[in-house]
Design a protein around this motif. Structure first.
Motif, short mmCIF file in Angstrom:
data_model
loop_
_atom_site.label_atom_id
_atom_site.label_comp_id
_atom_site.label_asym_id
_atom_site.label_seq_id
_atom_site.Cartn_x
_atom_site.Cartn_y
_atom_site.Cartn_z
N MET A 1 0.98 -1.50 -0.24
CA MET A 1 -0.18 -0.01 0.18
C MET A 1 1.16 1.53 -0.33
N THR A 2 0.61 2.05 -1.15
CA THR A 2 1.52 3.68 -0.94
C THR A 2 0.45 4.63 -0.03
N ALA A 3 1.52 5.25 0.79
CA ALA A 3 0.84 6.13 1.43
C ALA A 3 1.56 7.22 1.27
N THR A 4 0.47 8.32 1.65
CA THR A 4 0.11 9.36 1.15
C THR A 4 0.90 10.81 1.41
N LEU A 5 1.53 11.79 1.59
CA LEU A 5 2.38 12.67 2.23
C LEU A 5 1.40 14.02 2.17
N ILE A 6 0.64 14.49 2.56
CA ILE A 6 -0.52 15.39 2.10
C ILE A 6 0.74 16.69 2.93
N TYR A 7 1.15 17.55 2.03
CA TYR A 7 1.32 18.74 1.76
C TYR A 7 0.12 19.81 2.00
N CYS A 8 -0.52 20.68 2.62
CA CYS A 8 -1.71 21.45 3.02
C CYS A 8 -0.83 22.85 2.86
N TYR A 9 -1.57 23.85 1.49
CA TYR A 9 -0.27 25.24 1.56
C TYR A 9 -1.65 26.06 1.28
N ASP A 10 -0.92 26.95 0.96
CA ASP A 10 -2.04 28.17 0.20
C ASP A 10 -0.07 29.63 -0.05
N PRO A 11 -0.48 29.52 -1.91
CA PRO A 11 0.44 30.25 -2.02
C PRO A 11 0.68 30.96 -1.76
N MET A 12 -0.36 31.71 -1.11
CA MET A 12 0.45 33.62 -0.73
C MET A 12 0.04 33.74 1.31
N CYS A 13 0.60 32.17 1.67
CA CYS A 13 1.36 32.42 3.10
C CYS A 13 2.16 32.63 3.88
N SER A 14 2.72 33.41 4.30
CA SER A 14 4.39 33.54 4.40
C SER A 14 4.80 32.64 5.45
N LEU B 1 -10.55 17.23 7.04
CA LEU B 1 -8.53 16.31 6.93
C LEU B 1 -7.77 16.84 8.51
N GLY B 2 -8.61 18.19 8.75
CA GLY B 2 -8.32 18.40 10.24
C GLY B 2 -6.64 19.72 10.12
N LEU B 3 -6.68 20.05 8.29
CA LEU B 3 -5.39 20.43 7.93
C LEU B 3 -6.09 22.00 8.27
N ASN B 4 -6.07 23.07 9.04
CA ASN B 4 -6.55 24.19 9.33
C ASN B 4 -5.24 25.55 9.26
N SER B 5 -4.38 25.08 9.23
CA SER B 5 -3.29 25.95 8.99
C SER B 5 -2.38 25.61 8.17
N PHE B 6 -1.53 26.90 7.82
CA PHE B 6 -1.03 26.11 6.56
C PHE B 6 0.63 26.72 6.28
N LEU C 1 1.17 19.09 7.22
CA LEU C 1 2.26 18.18 6.74
C LEU C 1 1.17 16.95 7.21
N ALA C 2 0.60 15.78 7.21
CA ALA C 2 0.09 14.80 7.77
C ALA C 2 0.04 13.48 6.18
N LEU C 3 0.44 12.20 7.18
CA LEU C 3 0.86 11.45 6.15
C LEU C 3 -0.52 10.48 6.07
N LEU C 4 -1.23 9.77 4.99
CA LEU C 4 -2.14 9.30 5.15
C LEU C 4 -2.21 7.80 4.47
N ILE C 5 -1.82 6.93 5.60
CA ILE C 5 -1.93 5.20 5.42
C ILE C 5 -2.86 4.91 5.35
N GLY C 6 -3.49 4.31 4.53
CA GLY C 6 -5.41 3.16 4.67
C GLY C 6 -6.44 4.70 4.73
N ASP C 7 -7.47 4.63 5.81
CA ASP C 7 -7.85 4.85 6.33
C ASP C 7 -7.62 6.38 7.66
N ARG C 8 -5.62 6.56 7.80
CA ARG C 8 -5.34 6.79 9.25
C ARG C 8 -4.98 7.86 9.00
N LEU C 9 -5.28 9.39 8.98
CA LEU C 9 -4.20 10.16 8.67
C LEU C 9 -2.90 10.30 9.64
#
Length: 208
Positions: free
Chosen positions: A1-14, A170-175, A178-186
């Motif tokens: 199973m491939t895990a996914t590293l989510i990078y949540c960002y905003d291009p105008m976030c300093s 997913l609870g990614l409310n700040s920029f 980073l969060a790792l998604l493995i199956g249904d675990r974040l």
């Protein structure tokens, strides 16, 4: 199973701009895992501020300029403070987010992200303005007319808002986040703005 590293960002976030050198090092350090299909890296747009044509109040301009100075003092990040005197800022990051969303379709999301950051933080141009975003698109090899049509489509279909809603769920409310998604675990990955090694070790530990 491939895990996914989510990078949540905003291009105008300093803080995303401040994090960029360390994030680049982390991506390079993870390349072996990506090549081995153990890990996929997925960018996700956070959406700091909705569409607005209202000029930013002086109090907010002062607060954000102070944030830039704090990041500069903390991380050594370069900023062009002329922006606050020449660019007529608005509290609106959704257009820049849409530009990155559009660029994703042609595999140029990271290039667009970097072009917007450099226009904003180094050249004192305003990425809330479509003309700045068109310049960025042309700079990375995109067709200006096609880019504008795609921007309108993404806005009409509320595609960015759907992605932002997913980030919130997913609870990614700040920029940045980073969060790792493995199956249904974040699994949230704590950020280290100055050194990628702690994040690398946390990701490898979670994968093992």
């Amino acid at each position: 199973m491939t895990a996914t590293l989510i990078y949540c960002y905003d291009p105008m976030c300093s803080w995303c701009w401040g994090f960029r050198p360390t994030w680049t090092k982390l991506q390079k350090a993870l390349q072996d895992l990506v090549d081995a299909d153990q890990l996929a890296i997925q960018p996700m747009l956070g959406g700091l501020a909705i569409d607005s044509d209202i000029a930013m109040p002086d109090e907010m301009k002062g607060k954000l300029e102070a944030t830039w100075k704090n990041i500069q003092n903390t991380l050594g990040t370069e900023f062009n403070f002329d922006f606050w005197r020449t660019a007529a800022p608005r509290r609106s990051t959704y257009p820049a987010c849409r530009a990155c969303y559009v660029a994703r379709d042609t595999g140029l999301e990271e290039e667009m992200y970097h072009a917007i950051q450099e226009a904003y933080y180094l050249k004192a141009k305003n990425p809330s303005d479509i003309n700045t975003l068109i310049e960025c698109a042309e700079q990375i090899g995109m067709n200006a007319d096609g880019f504008q049509k795609s921007m309108q489509h993404v806005q009409n279909e509320h595609l960015l808002e759907e992605e932002i809603e997913l980030a919130r769920r997913l609870g990614l409310n700040s920029f940045p986040s980073l969060a790792l998604l493995i199956g249904d675990r974040l699994i949230p990955i704590p950020l280290d703005y100055k050194d990628h090694i702690n994040m690398l070790n946390a990701i490898k530990k979670a994968l093992s």
